[in-house]
Design a protein around this motif. Structure first.
Motif, PDB file in Angstrom:
ATOM      1  N   LYS A   1      48.774  69.819  17.017  1.00 20.60           N
ATOM      2  CA  LYS A   1      49.844  68.931  16.529  1.00 20.60           C
ATOM      3  C   LYS A   1      51.304  69.413  17.256  1.00 20.60           C
ATOM      4  O   LYS A   1      51.922  68.663  17.497  1.00 20.60           O
ATOM      5  CB  LYS A   1      50.091  69.178  15.024  1.00 20.60           C
ATOM      6  CG  LYS A   1      49.251  68.309  14.222  1.00 20.60           C
ATOM      7  CD  LYS A   1      49.419  68.360  12.627  1.00 20.60           C
ATOM      8  CE  LYS A   1      48.415  67.536  11.681  1.00 20.60           C
ATOM      9  NZ  LYS A   1      48.649  67.842  10.507  1.00 20.60           N
TER      10      LYS A   1
ATOM     11  N   GLU B   1      50.904  68.494  20.759  1.00 19.59           N
ATOM     12  CA  GLU B   1      51.454  66.859  20.674  1.00 19.59           C
ATOM     13  C   GLU B   1      52.935  66.886  20.521  1.00 19.59           C
ATOM     14  O   GLU B   1      53.622  66.038  21.484  1.00 19.59           O
ATOM     15  CB  GLU B   1      50.750  66.200  19.817  1.00 19.59           C
ATOM     16  CG  GLU B   1      50.260  65.201  20.199  1.00 19.59           C
ATOM     17  CD  GLU B   1      49.300  64.379  19.193  1.00 19.59           C
ATOM     18  OE1 GLU B   1      49.816  63.379  18.285  1.00 19.59           O
ATOM     19  OE2 GLU B   1      48.216  64.609  19.073  1.00 19.59           O
ATOM     20  N   LYS B   2      53.512  67.254  19.638  1.00 22.29           N
ATOM     21  CA  LYS B   2      55.023  67.270  19.331  1.00 22.29           C
ATOM     22  C   LYS B   2      55.864  67.777  20.492  1.00 22.29           C
ATOM     23  O   LYS B   2      56.715  66.772  20.967  1.00 22.29           O
ATOM     24  CB  LYS B   2      55.274  68.248  18.199  1.00 22.29           C
ATOM     25  CG  LYS B   2      56.071  67.722  17.071  1.00 22.29           C
ATOM     26  CD  LYS B   2      56.573  68.632  16.065  1.00 22.29           C
ATOM     27  CE  LYS B   2      56.751  67.926  14.472  1.00 22.29           C
ATOM     28  NZ  LYS B   2      57.123  68.782  13.786  1.00 22.29           N
ATOM     29  N   ARG B   3      55.459  68.911  21.282  1.00 24.98           N
ATOM     30  CA  ARG B   3      55.943  69.439  22.383  1.00 24.98           C
ATOM     31  C   ARG B   3      56.138  68.494  23.573  1.00 24.98           C
ATOM     32  O   ARG B   3      57.068  68.332  24.405  1.00 24.98           O
ATOM     33  CB  ARG B   3      55.394  70.791  22.757  1.00 24.98           C
ATOM     34  CG  ARG B   3      55.942  71.871  21.916  1.00 24.98           C
ATOM     35  CD  ARG B   3      55.524  73.053  22.790  1.00 24.98           C
ATOM     36  NE  ARG B   3      55.553  74.289  21.524  1.00 24.98           N
ATOM     37  CZ  ARG B   3      54.722  75.290  21.614  1.00 24.98           C
ATOM     38  NH1 ARG B   3      54.010  75.525  22.595  1.00 24.98           N
ATOM     39  NH2 ARG B   3      54.754  76.220  20.942  1.00 24.98           N
ATOM     40  N   ASN B   4      54.747  67.909  23.758  1.00 24.80           N
ATOM     41  CA  ASN B   4      54.706  67.065  24.726  1.00 24.80           C
ATOM     42  C   ASN B   4      55.550  65.780  24.704  1.00 24.80           C
ATOM     43  O   ASN B   4      56.094  65.154  25.504  1.00 24.80           O
ATOM     44  CB  ASN B   4      53.139  66.642  25.012  1.00 24.80           C
ATOM     45  CG  ASN B   4      52.282  67.824  25.639  1.00 24.80           C
ATOM     46  OD1 ASN B   4      52.896  68.992  26.157  1.00 24.80           O
ATOM     47  ND2 ASN B   4      50.934  67.744  25.410  1.00 24.80           N
ATOM     48  N   LYS B   5      55.482  65.184  23.539  1.00 26.74           N
ATOM     49  CA  LYS B   5      56.201  64.256  23.096  1.00 26.74           C
ATOM     50  C   LYS B   5      57.848  64.480  23.399  1.00 26.74           C
ATOM     51  O   LYS B   5      58.397  63.486  23.911  1.00 26.74           O
ATOM     52  CB  LYS B   5      56.005  63.746  21.466  1.00 26.74           C
ATOM     53  CG  LYS B   5      56.166  62.378  21.203  1.00 26.74           C
ATOM     54  CD  LYS B   5      55.740  62.196  19.908  1.00 26.74           C
ATOM     55  CE  LYS B   5      55.294  60.681  19.607  1.00 26.74           C
ATOM     56  NZ  LYS B   5      54.801  60.595  18.074  1.00 26.74           N
ATOM     57  N   ASN B   6      58.160  65.543  22.893  1.00 26.21           N
ATOM     58  CA  ASN B   6      59.588  65.698  22.943  1.00 26.21           C
ATOM     59  C   ASN B   6      59.979  65.992  24.475  1.00 26.21           C
ATOM     60  O   ASN B   6      60.959  65.462  25.174  1.00 26.21           O
ATOM     61  CB  ASN B   6      60.120  67.283  22.407  1.00 26.21           C
ATOM     62  CG  ASN B   6      60.194  67.155  20.979  1.00 26.21           C
ATOM     63  OD1 ASN B   6      60.258  66.102  20.607  1.00 26.21           O
ATOM     64  ND2 ASN B   6      60.004  68.337  20.312  1.00 26.21           N
ATOM     65  N   LYS B   7      58.991  66.701  25.515  1.00 28.73           N
ATOM     66  CA  LYS B   7      58.998  66.750  26.889  1.00 28.73           C
ATOM     67  C   LYS B   7      59.366  65.207  27.444  1.00 28.73           C
ATOM     68  O   LYS B   7      60.363  64.942  28.374  1.00 28.73           O
ATOM     69  CB  LYS B   7      58.067  67.560  27.621  1.00 28.73           C
ATOM     70  CG  LYS B   7      58.292  68.950  27.256  1.00 28.73           C
ATOM     71  CD  LYS B   7      57.166  69.552  28.024  1.00 28.73           C
ATOM     72  CE  LYS B   7      57.352  71.304  27.763  1.00 28.73           C
ATOM     73  NZ  LYS B   7      56.003  71.975  28.367  1.00 28.73           N
ATOM     74  N   SER B   8      58.127  64.355  26.961  1.00 19.35           N
ATOM     75  CA  SER B   8      58.347  63.120  27.481  1.00 19.35           C
ATOM     76  C   SER B   8      59.459  62.453  27.205  1.00 19.35           C
ATOM     77  O   SER B   8      60.168  61.504  28.082  1.00 19.35           O
ATOM     78  CB  SER B   8      57.100  62.162  26.979  1.00 19.35           C
ATOM     79  OG  SER B   8      57.237  62.181  25.873  1.00 19.35           O
ATOM     80  N   THR B   9      59.933  62.502  26.064  1.00 14.74           N
ATOM     81  CA  THR B   9      61.295  61.939  25.542  1.00 14.74           C
ATOM     82  C   THR B   9      62.453  62.329  26.348  1.00 14.74           C
ATOM     83  O   THR B   9      63.561  61.563  26.708  1.00 14.74           O
ATOM     84  CB  THR B   9      61.702  61.949  24.299  1.00 14.74           C
ATOM     85  OG1 THR B   9      61.614  63.122  23.907  1.00 14.74           O
ATOM     86  CG2 THR B   9      60.684  60.873  23.374  1.00 14.74           C
TER      87      THR B   9
END
Length: 105
Positions: free
Chosen positions: A90, A93-101
């Protein structure tokens, strides 16, 4: 003369009767002691075997208890590891989501 004196004058008279009775009584008491000793010995043996069986049962129960405890501990540890892995997933996933945003912005 009294009767006791007369018996004592005869061969095998009063005194030998008394001695015979005394000897019989002593033999009887010796048999009783021997019987009691044997009974006590058999009780000791029986008690020893009972205690042995009891000790074996207690040992087996303790072994089963330890096995159950170990199984429960292993299950808890496995559950904990799985939970930690899910938490890490999780987090990633959160980090990757933040990086992509962040990249989009």
């Amino acid at each position: 003369m009294c009767l006791q004196t007369l018996y004592s004058l005869l061969p095998g008279g009063y005194t030998s009767q008394r001695q015979d009775r005394r000897r019989e009584y002593e033999n009887y008491r010796a048999e009783q002691r021997e019987r009691a000793r044997l009974l006590q010995a058999s009780r000791k043996v029986r008690n020893f075997h009972k205690e042995n069986e009891l000790a074996k049962k207690e040992k087996l129960e303790a072994k089963k208890r330890r096995a159950r405890k170990r199984a429960v501990d292993e299950a808890k540890a496995k559950h904990r590891r799985e939970w930690e892995m899910r938490q890490k997933a999780k987090e990633l996933e959160k980090r990757n989501k933040n990086k992509s945003t962040e990249r989009r912005a």
